[in-house]
Scaffold this active site. Structure first.
Site, PDB file in Angstrom:
ATOM      1  N   PHE A  86       0.862  -1.179   0.000  1.00  0.00           N
ATOM      2  CA  PHE A  86       0.000   0.000   0.000  1.00  0.00           C
ATOM      3  C   PHE A  86       0.894   1.223   0.000  1.00  0.00           C
ATOM      4  O   PHE A  86       1.570   1.511   0.997  1.00  0.00           O
ATOM      5  CB  PHE A  86      -0.935   0.046   1.203  1.00  0.00           C
ATOM      6  CG  PHE A  86      -1.846   1.260   1.149  1.00  0.00           C
ATOM      7  CD1 PHE A  86      -2.998   1.236   0.386  1.00  0.00           C
ATOM      8  CD2 PHE A  86      -1.509   2.423   1.812  1.00  0.00           C
ATOM      9  CE1 PHE A  86      -3.815   2.364   0.297  1.00  0.00           C
ATOM     10  CE2 PHE A  86      -2.316   3.557   1.733  1.00  0.00           C
ATOM     11  CZ  PHE A  86      -3.476   3.515   0.972  1.00  0.00           C
ATOM     12  N   ASP A 120       9.586   2.826   1.584  1.00  0.00           N
ATOM     13  CA  ASP A 120       8.405   3.614   1.940  1.00  0.00           C
ATOM     14  C   ASP A 120       8.213   3.506   3.448  1.00  0.00           C
ATOM     15  O   ASP A 120       7.683   2.528   3.955  1.00  0.00           O
ATOM     16  CB  ASP A 120       7.183   3.087   1.199  1.00  0.00           C
ATOM     17  CG  ASP A 120       5.905   3.859   1.524  1.00  0.00           C
ATOM     18  OD1 ASP A 120       5.891   4.605   2.518  1.00  0.00           O
ATOM     19  OD2 ASP A 120       4.910   3.693   0.791  1.00  0.00           O
ATOM     20  N   LYS A 155       3.151  11.410   6.875  1.00  0.00           N
ATOM     21  CA  LYS A 155       2.332  11.240   8.069  1.00  0.00           C
ATOM     22  C   LYS A 155       2.923  11.936   9.293  1.00  0.00           C
ATOM     23  O   LYS A 155       2.686  13.113   9.502  1.00  0.00           O
ATOM     24  CB  LYS A 155       2.059   9.754   8.322  1.00  0.00           C
ATOM     25  CG  LYS A 155       1.203   9.133   7.209  1.00  0.00           C
ATOM     26  CD  LYS A 155       0.591   7.835   7.622  1.00  0.00           C
ATOM     27  CE  LYS A 155      -0.155   7.172   6.470  1.00  0.00           C
ATOM     28  NZ  LYS A 155      -1.305   7.954   5.971  1.00  0.00           N
TER      29      LYS A 155
END
Length: 415
Positions: free
Chosen positions: A153, A238, A267
């Site tokens: 994801f 990531d 984030k």
């Protein structure tokens, strides 16, 4: 599940109904949130419109690693709000340079390319990898390929969903972007077999978050690093969810002594206040980007840089990383004690856990609804799995209370 009436034994707050109805009417339904309407937060706790408090065990998918309303982050934001919030990158501002310098130093790298959202940072890394492949590795034009992992994801843009193995993310959004090959996650041999002379990068999550906090086998990340070095391929990590203290180290790759060629961050970099993301790497890699190649009106804006810089300062001390390690070990033991009592498996690293609920007992969504009724906010994924990612400021007794609530939910599935 309908949101009229109650969820378990939790009645809707008096004003919640109007908010839920308004959201249902005016908002495109790209999410199916739990029926709680939040209005304030402090530390690891949030409060709904009826005044009920909940322990936030999702922390904005790790965007709130430092909790709600962290005083140093709020102070940085307030100070900058009074001075300057946006210039665009057509001009310099006095906050961007210090932020990029210190973030690069934290990561042991040279350069930072700032963006806004995580998906933007992933797209940026893909562009960098391709340009590096053509200009440095010498791959023929338009022949570059990038290897990814099943279950990944990395975001929801059309290019990123092109290499997703989740049909919900993909179906209805083609035609898809070519140039990607997907291999089983954690399988170094399959990865090696997929590399050819036109491979420019391997893009991986060191721990797969959306897949259910899936941790690869010991030795996998070092094998990826060795392969990429040997084959002159970029290793792109990531760390949007796993990075910045969540797993007990600044970056999840550090747990196995691995340094990628590019970090993708987001984030928590915005402190839960503003969207901030970045690609961080060596000069010989990120240096292929030149004026006009890539950009963003809001990327590197003064407000984002001020908050991001404050996040970097919090991480420099190692306090939050150590806290995630210490509390995470305590929490893991409590969760593993539930295996065989409604839980089939637990995967945990630092303060990040994936818990597989026995699907014959209840779904992950049902477990989260029952936890909501007990004052716990969590998120399900892939049917029977729930994810826990509380703020790193959470207290030990709060973690214990959360585990007790989960145990009670599992012990009384029909309640």
């Amino acid at each position: 599940m309908t949101t009229t009436g109650t969820t378990g034994d939790l009645p809707l707050a008096p004003d919640a109904r109007q908010h839920l109805d308004l959201a249902e009417t005016a908002t495109a339904r790209n999410y199916q949130p739990l029926p709680v309407v939040l209005t304030s937060g402090q530390g690891a706790w949030v409060t709904d419109v009826g005044g009920r408090r909940y322990l936030d065990c999702l922390a904005g998918y790790s965007a709130l690693n430092f909790g709600h309303g962290h005083p140093r982050l709020l102070a940085a934001a307030r100070e900058q709000l009074e001075r300057l919030t946006l210039t665009s990158r057509a001009f310099h501002n006095d906050r961007l340079g210090p932020f990029c310098r210190d973030l690069a130093e934290l990561a042991g790298m040279d350069l930072v390319l700032p963006m806004n959202t995580g998906a933007e940072a992933v797209e940026t890394a893909l562009k960098v990898a391709r340009k590096w492949g053509y200009e440095v590795k010498g791959v023929p034009a338009d022949r570059a390929n990038i290897i990814v992992a099943d279950g990944n994801f990395h975001g929801r843009t059309t290019t990123i969903v092109s290499f997703s193995s989740d049909p919900v993310a993909r179906d209805g959004f083609g035609p898809f972007t070519p140039g990607f090959r997907s291999v089983p996650y954690g399988d170094a041999d399959a990865l090696a077999a997929a590399v050819d002379e036109h491979t420019v990068a391997v893009l991986l999550e060191p721990i797969q978050g959306e897949a259910g906090v899936v941790i690869p086998p010991q030795g996998y990340l070092p094998a990826v690093r060795e392969l990429c070095t040997r084959e002159n391929v970029l290793f792109v990590a990531d760390e949007i969810q796993s990075g910045l203290g969540r797993t007990g180290t600044t970056f999840a790759c550090e747990a196995e002594g691995v340094t990628p060629d590019l970090y993708i961050l987001g984030k928590a970099l915005g402190g839960g206040i503003v969207p901030v993301s970045a690609v961080v790497g060596r000069r010989e890699t990120l240096g292929v980007i030149r004026p006009g190649n890539h950009g963003s009106t809001f990327g590197g804006n003064p407000l984002a840089a001020a908050v991001g810089h404050a996040v970097v300062e919090l991480l420099r001390t190692g306090e939050y990383q150590a806290r995630a390690t210490r509390l995470g070990e305590q929490h893991r033991k409590r969760l593993e004690g539930l295996i065989g009592h409604g839980v089939r498996a637990v995967r945990s690293r630092g303060l990040w856990s994936g818990i597989d609920i026995d699907p014959q007992l209840m779904s992950g969504r049902e477990a989260c609804e029952r936890l909501l009724a007990r004052g716990i906010l969590a998120k399900d994924t892939h049917g029977s799995t729930i994810r826990l990612a509380p703020p790193l400021v959470i207290a030990a007794d709060e973690l214990d209370w959360m585990a007790e609530q989960l145990a009670e939910v599992l012990a009384a599935p029909s309640a």
